[in-house]
Write an enzyme that holds these catalytic residues in place. Structure first.
Site, mmCIF file in Angstrom:
data_model
loop_
_atom_site.group_PDB
_atom_site.id
_atom_site.type_symbol
_atom_site.label_atom_id
_atom_site.label_comp_id
_atom_site.label_asym_id
_atom_site.label_seq_id
_atom_site.Cartn_x
_atom_site.Cartn_y
_atom_site.Cartn_z
ATOM 1 N N ASP A 82 6.494 4.015 3.130
ATOM 2 C CA ASP A 82 5.246 3.803 3.866
ATOM 3 C C ASP A 82 4.067 3.595 2.911
ATOM 4 O O ASP A 82 3.959 4.266 1.870
ATOM 5 C CB ASP A 82 4.990 5.031 4.749
ATOM 6 C CG ASP A 82 3.944 4.784 5.817
ATOM 7 O OD1 ASP A 82 3.794 3.623 6.248
ATOM 8 O OD2 ASP A 82 3.301 5.766 6.244
ATOM 9 N N ASP A 104 1.384 -2.415 0.998
ATOM 10 C CA ASP A 104 0.030 -2.292 1.531
ATOM 11 C C ASP A 104 -0.994 -2.816 0.525
ATOM 12 O O ASP A 104 -1.392 -2.122 -0.406
ATOM 13 C CB ASP A 104 -0.270 -0.839 1.881
ATOM 14 C CG ASP A 104 -1.606 -0.673 2.595
ATOM 15 O OD1 ASP A 104 -2.299 -1.699 2.795
ATOM 16 O OD2 ASP A 104 -1.954 0.463 2.957
ATOM 17 N N GLU A 134 0.004 -4.649 6.217
ATOM 18 C CA GLU A 134 -1.157 -4.271 7.021
ATOM 19 C C GLU A 134 -2.253 -5.318 6.881
ATOM 20 O O GLU A 134 -2.475 -5.868 5.794
ATOM 21 C CB GLU A 134 -1.671 -2.905 6.570
ATOM 22 C CG GLU A 134 -2.816 -2.360 7.427
ATOM 23 C CD GLU A 134 -3.102 -0.900 7.128
ATOM 24 O OE1 GLU A 134 -4.274 -0.589 6.828
ATOM 25 O OE2 GLU A 134 -2.171 -0.081 7.196
ATOM 26 N N HIS A 180 -5.581 7.464 10.305
ATOM 27 C CA HIS A 180 -4.622 8.429 9.783
ATOM 28 C C HIS A 180 -5.215 9.831 9.876
ATOM 29 O O HIS A 180 -6.419 10.015 9.752
ATOM 30 C CB HIS A 180 -4.278 8.106 8.330
ATOM 31 C CG HIS A 180 -3.587 6.791 8.172
ATOM 32 N ND1 HIS A 180 -4.052 5.801 7.337
ATOM 33 C CD2 HIS A 180 -2.470 6.286 8.752
ATOM 34 C CE1 HIS A 180 -3.235 4.755 7.397
ATOM 35 N NE2 HIS A 180 -2.280 5.028 8.250
ATOM 36 N N GLY A 210 -0.486 7.618 14.490
ATOM 37 C CA GLY A 210 -0.006 8.049 15.803
ATOM 38 C C GLY A 210 -0.213 9.516 16.114
ATOM 39 O O GLY A 210 -0.026 9.938 17.254
ATOM 40 N N VAL A 231 4.158 8.653 12.836
ATOM 41 C CA VAL A 231 3.675 10.024 13.027
ATOM 42 C C VAL A 231 3.871 10.775 11.713
ATOM 43 O O VAL A 231 4.982 10.839 11.187
ATOM 44 C CB VAL A 231 4.437 10.742 14.159
ATOM 45 C CG1 VAL A 231 3.890 12.158 14.343
ATOM 46 C CG2 VAL A 231 4.341 9.958 15.460
#
Length: 287
Positions: A82, A104, A134, A180, A210, A231
């Site tokens: 991530d 990212d 993103e 976030h 999330g 999440v």
């Protein structure tokens, strides 16, 4: 079953109107709890690690644990890196066995974002690994990446079309007003923007930030085209609070198994709640 690419999972989710839940994990117990929750609910699931977690545990250790968990369940499990800003770490995680990568470069100028994303897409496409990128800037703090509220920018739908066309990225995380971390007030999600982007690009969309979004807003975002929900913060809080409670009730506990098991149990229940919220339960049939 072996770890799988998240690309087909997300395409199916978008086509059928639900979202695959992606959980950031930092320990073996967190990883186990997430896969156990998905197994109980017959749901596809994505395990995620941040750059910091890779640096802390090591990519090979993470992949080894994820592979064991995937082998012991009938549901598809993907392993995702991530918010990675380091190309060398992207390469390292792909070589270790990750099946999904987020490059990212959203904080850089558009042309640089395209160039860096395309570089990863071209490398990953040959071996069937999903890539996420993103567009715009999601506010808040994710690991060591912080974006102040005044610096957060929403994704432009026309630019999303260009970006997907120019990079061929199979999964897109457009900034649509989420953040976030835990929200200080009500989330300010631009649902109209989600609908416009989803109607203009045919790749699955990802909902970042999330944690703490009310259920009705999650379901609305999914109905408009979000196919993956991340999440992270909520899981950390649930896990940590359970450990704190053990020590509050019995300060003399010195066996990690005695405080990690309650934390694992609490996290499993929290993960099940998010999976149900995303409509992903009972999407996988037992073989």
């Amino acid at each position: 079953m072996p770890l799988v690419s998240s690309t087909p999972l997300l395409r199916t989710a978008r086509a059928e109107g639900y979202a695959v839940t992606a959980f950031n994990v930092h320990t073996l117990e967190m990883l186990q709890a997430v896969v156990e929750a998905a197994t109980e609910l017959n749901a596809p699931v994505i395990l995620q690690t941040t750059m910091g977690t890779v640096q802390h545990l090591g990519a090979d250790y993470v992949v080894a644990a994820a592979k064991v968990a995937a082998d012991q369940t009938h549901v598809p499990v993907a392993l995702h890196l991530d918010h990675c800003t380091d190309f060398a770490m992207v390469v390292r995680c792909i070589r270790a066995g990750y099946t999904s990568i987020m490059i990212d470069a959203s904080m850089k100028p558009y042309a640089d974002n395209v160039r860096e994303t395309l570089r990863v897409v071209e490398m990953a496409a040959a071996i069937g690994i999903n890539v996420e990128a993103e567009l715009g800037k999601v506010g808040g703090v994710e690991d060591d990446i912080a974006v102040a509220d005044h610096d957060a920018t929403l994704a432009d739908p026309e630019e999303c079309v260009r970006f997907v066309s120019e990079t061929g990225v199979p999964t897109l995380a457009p900034a649509i007003g989420t953040a976030h971390g835990i929200y200080k007030g009500d989330p300010n999600i631009d649902f109209e923007r989600i609908g416009r982007i989803a109607s203009m690009v045919d790749v699955p969309l990802v909902l970042h930030g999330g944690s703490g979004i009310p259920e009705d807003q999650v379901k609305r975002a999914i109905s408009l085209g979000m196919a993956k929900m991340n999440v992270a913060t909520e899981l950390r809080i649930v896990f940590t609070d359970a450990i704190k409670k053990v020590f509050a009730d019995n300060p003399k506990v010195d066996d990690p198994r005695h405080y990690l098991k309650p934390a694992k149990d609490a996290l499993r229940e929290a993960a099940k709640e998010k999976i149900r919220m995303c409509g992903a339960a009972n999407r996988i049939k037992r073989g």
